[in-house]
Every structure is written in structure tokens, then in C-alpha cells.
Enzyme design. Structure first.
Site, PDB file in Angstrom:
ATOM      1  N   TYR A  12     -22.676  74.209  25.836  1.00 52.60           N
ATOM      2  CA  TYR A  12     -23.301  74.338  24.349  1.00 52.60           C
ATOM      3  C   TYR A  12     -23.985  73.067  24.046  1.00 52.60           C
ATOM      4  O   TYR A  12     -23.753  72.365  24.638  1.00 52.60           O
ATOM      5  CB  TYR A  12     -21.427  74.455  24.027  1.00 52.60           C
ATOM      6  CG  TYR A  12     -21.706  73.753  22.570  1.00 52.60           C
ATOM      7  CD1 TYR A  12     -21.108  75.070  21.704  1.00 52.60           C
ATOM      8  CD2 TYR A  12     -22.162  72.876  21.910  1.00 52.60           C
ATOM      9  CE1 TYR A  12     -21.708  75.130  20.382  1.00 52.60           C
ATOM     10  CE2 TYR A  12     -21.901  72.865  20.240  1.00 52.60           C
ATOM     11  CZ  TYR A  12     -22.568  74.007  19.630  1.00 52.60           C
ATOM     12  OH  TYR A  12     -22.651  74.267  18.307  1.00 52.60           O
ATOM     13  N   GLU A  54     -27.719  77.056  17.765  1.00 58.23           N
ATOM     14  CA  GLU A  54     -26.775  76.665  17.989  1.00 58.23           C
ATOM     15  C   GLU A  54     -26.470  77.946  19.747  1.00 58.23           C
ATOM     16  O   GLU A  54     -27.279  79.344  19.466  1.00 58.23           O
ATOM     17  CB  GLU A  54     -25.650  77.663  17.478  1.00 58.23           C
ATOM     18  CG  GLU A  54     -24.166  76.872  18.873  1.00 58.23           C
ATOM     19  CD  GLU A  54     -22.418  77.234  18.213  1.00 58.23           C
ATOM     20  OE1 GLU A  54     -21.936  76.737  17.557  1.00 58.23           O
ATOM     21  OE2 GLU A  54     -22.020  78.605  18.318  1.00 58.23           O
TER      22      GLU A  54
END
Ligand code: GDP
Ligand code: MN
Length: 376
Positions: free
Chosen positions: A101, A185
Site C-alpha cells: 500500500y 493512492e
């Protein structure tokens, strides 16, 4: 402005971040052709501006072009957390070895950007942060210095990402700066069995304040979240679709925001944000009502008006006239307070529309609208 996954990945690609080969379509037939072009087996991904598509059935593997067509047909028009799927993306499947992530987000309070990185990608980061906070690294970035290779190395190490990801971390920062984003993101950023680092999903929020210098944004905006937002935008109404069932209209962004909170506090979920602004003419009221009533998720509507410069009786007359042009198919709870509230209430009483009820307080009206929505 939030971008769709396929738009975000377009920006990643332009900045040299590897992404799987993919194409977007709104037609099941074309999905079959695309799958054939991409080698047969594809991942079909719903294009909606919300996360957790995987869990909601919006990310599915299709074994061959015929399956891709069928999957696309099932997915198009599907509802994912209140968002209708208008397009699907078909992507070449990837052999995942590890999922990471990474994100950069504007931290307004700190006056800096924040890098968030974790070796536990693929899952929702909020869940990882809640259950294993030590697995999520948070590092501030001085906007004047940015993410250099050295800084990227620091972020990767803190998050437990392999050194191979450093190049992507630097490029992702360039996406943020050059494209005027306040959030980028990638979840998951993956390492494939072949050892490549690929962005498998992407979320980008552009900074609306930079509109004046980003001439390319027009094209991104044409692809509206859904038909409702597009219709509202065409009428010049400040409308944002949300996931709930209580439609909301108010005057002033602050009042509308607190109305959302109060409705949520009553155990119901707001279906939208809609600010009719200071004017609140019959026209705006009718336009606002028609947008909200055409949302199939809406079960009741809460009109919350505090009369200031615009007096409540003017707003009430606006509502009454709006009801001439809009067929009210769902119960409307109206709370009028402030300037000329008594006269406004009298106007609505006199009209006595069977689907319209009044409440004297914001809390009472929210409770009523919530009840009507959950009963329906
Ligand atoms: P989200 O659920 O909306 O965040 O959608 P994602 O694009 O992140 O997909 C959800 C999950 O599906 C990812 O975390 C992956 O585990 C999986 N996934 C997506 N694309 C592929 C792929 O090409 N190959 C494999 N094996 N898994 C994939
Ligand atoms: Mn994801």
C-alpha cells in the site's frame, strides 16, 4: 475532483509507472473484443468512485472472451455502495507475489504532505491501521523538498516495501505535484512473480483550486460519477451523491453538512449533499427536488432551511411552486426556521400537500425523515 481508476492509471502511465495493459468500455460486446485483444483471460473491474469494489463483486476474473462479455453484462448497471457502474475496465491479469500500500495525501493541519506505506496492501488500509497500526508507516514530506530518491528510500524502509519500489515512490510524487493532486493512492502496488512492480489500482483526487492552470481537466470531468451528478451539474446545482436513503436539501454548505451529521446521528444514511444556496428560488427548489427524487435509493427527503437573507416564506412558496412541476413520489419533511419562519410554515400548511410534513426543529425533522426512510 476524484478520478476513476482508469483515469488515475492513465496519469500513472504518463509518469512512467507500470500498470497492467487494460481498456475501458460500456458495452459487453466490446468487452469480449477487448478480452480477445488482451489475450483471453482478463480481470473485469467496475469503474466507480468508491473503494472495496473487490468485496462488492466489482472485480472479477474472466477466463475467456465469452466470460468477459458475460461478466461485463452483469457488472454494467450494477450498484456498488450507491454508485451505478457505467463502465468496466478489462485488464490483463497479473501473477501477484506481494501486495503493498502506498499513498501521498495532503495533511492540511501539518501544512505538509503525508506518505503512508505498508507491506500489507490489498486490504483496506483503515482496517490495517486499526488492527495493526505498527504495520502502517506515516512519514511527513516537506512540500519544498518533495520525495527525492533518499526520501523514497526512507518511506519504503519504514513501510517494509522492497527497495525496488523506490523508483515508483518518486514517480508517484511527480504525479501528485505535476497533476496538482491532493491525494494519490495505489492499493495494491504489487510485485509480480516476474519481479516487476506494478500499480494494480489507483485513486487520485485533483485539487480543484488548480483548475485555472490544468486545461486537461475538462475531459476528465465529462465522465461524471453518475447520471444524477451530471444532471445536477448541468443545472448548476451543488450536488454530491452519497450512499444512503435520506435525500437532503438545505441552504448553505455548512447547514447541509450538519444536516448530514444529524441524519446520520438518527441512524439513517444521507443519500446526497445538496446546497440550494442563498437564493432558493422555486426554480432551484424544483431542480433540486427533481434530481433527488430521481435517485432510486432515496426513501424520504429532508428539506432543511434556515431563513437569513432569504426569508422562509419565499422558500415555502418556492417549495409549493416546485410541487406543481415535480411529482412528489416520496415523503418530504420540511423544517423552516429563522427569518419569517411562521409565515413560511403557514404557506405550507395552507397548501396541505399529502406527502409534505413539517417539523419545527432540525433534530425532530431528521428523526422523522430517518423513520420514513427506514420504514419504506
Ligand atoms: P478495490 O477492491 O476497489 O480496491 O479494487 P482493486 O483494484 O484493488 O482489486 C481488489 C483486489 O483484487 C486486489 O487487491 C487484488 O488482490 C485483486 N486483483 C485485482 N487485479 C488482479 C489481477 O490482475 N490479478 C490478481 N491475481 N488479483 C487481482
Ligand atoms: Mn484497491
Amino acid at each position: 475532483m476524484d478520478l476513476y481508476e482508469h483515469q488515475a492509471r492513465g496519469l500513472f502511465e504518463e509518469h512512467g509507472i507500470l500498470v497492467p495493459r487494460a481498456e475501458v468500455t460500456d458495452s459487453p460486446k466490446k468487452a469480449r473484443e477487448i478480452a480477445r485483444r488482451l489475450g483471453g483471460r482478463v480481470v473485469v473491474k467496475a469503474q466507480v468512485k468508491t473503494g472495496g469494489r473487490g468485496k462488492a463483486g466489482g472485480v472479477r476474473l474472466a477466463a475467456d472472451p465469452a466470460a468477459a462479455e458475460l461478466t461485463a453484462r452483469q457488472m454494467l448497471g450494477m450498484d456498488i455502495k450507491g454508485h451505478t457502474v457505467g463502465k468496466v475496465m478489462l485488464a490483463q491479469p497479473v501473477d501477484i507475489e506481494a501486495e503493498f500500500y502506498v499513498s501521498y495525501v495532503l495533511d492540511r493541519a501539518a501544512g505538509r504532505f503525508l506518505a503512508i506505506a505498508s507491506a500489507e496492501g490489498g486490504m483496506e488500509i483503515e482496517e490495517v491501521a486499526a488492527s495493526r497500526p505498527e504495520a502502517v508507516a506515516r512519514i511527513h514530506i516537506d512540500p519544498a523538498e518533495g520525495v527525492t530518491s533518499a526520501k523514497a528510500g526512507e518511506i519504503a524502509e519504514a513501510g517494509g516495501l522492497p527497495p525496488q519500489t523506490v523508483d515508483v515512490l518518486v514517480r508517484l510524487w511527480q504525479v501528485l505535484v505535476r497533476e496538482d493532486a491532493v491525494l494519490v493512492e495505489v492499493n495494491p502496488l504489487v510485485r509480480t512473480r516476474q519481479g516487476q512492480i506494478l500499480a494494480l489500482d489507483g485513486k487520485v483526487t485533483l485539487d480543484d483550486n488548480a483548475r485555472f492552470r490544468q486545461t486537461r481537466w475538462g475531459a476528465q470531468e465529462k465522465e461524471h460519477d453518475d447520471a444524477l451528478e451530471a444532471a445536477a451539474a448541468a443545472k448548476g446545482i451543488d450536488y454530491v451523491k452519497l450512499d444512503g436513503e435520506v435525500g437532503i436539501i438545505g441552504n448553505g454548505a455548512g447547514l447541509v453538512m450538519s444536516t448530514l451529521d444529524v441524519v446520520a446521528g438518527c441512524g439513517a444514511r444521507p443519500a446526497n449533499f445538496l446546497d440550494i444556496g442563498g437564493g432558493a428560488s422555486a426554480r432551484t427548489m424544483a431542480d433540486g427536488l427533481s434530481v433527488i427524487l430521481s435517485d432510486p435509493a432515496v426513501k424520504s427527503v429532508f428539506v432543511n432551511v434556515f431563513g437569513g437573507i432569504t426569508a422562509c416564506d419565499t422558500v415555502a412558496e418556492g417549495i409549493v411552486r416546485a410541487l406543481d412541476t415535480v411529482q412528489l413520489t416520496k415523503p418530504l419533511v420540511v423544517r423552516l426556521d429563522g427569518n419569517n419562519a411562521a409565515r413560511g410554515r403557514a404557506v405550507l400548511d395552507e397548501h396541505a400537500h399529502p406527502m409534505v410534513q413539517q417539523a419545527t426543529t432540525m433534530d425532530g425533522a431528521a428523526r422523522r425523515a430517518a423513520q420514513l426512510a427506514t420504514k419504506a
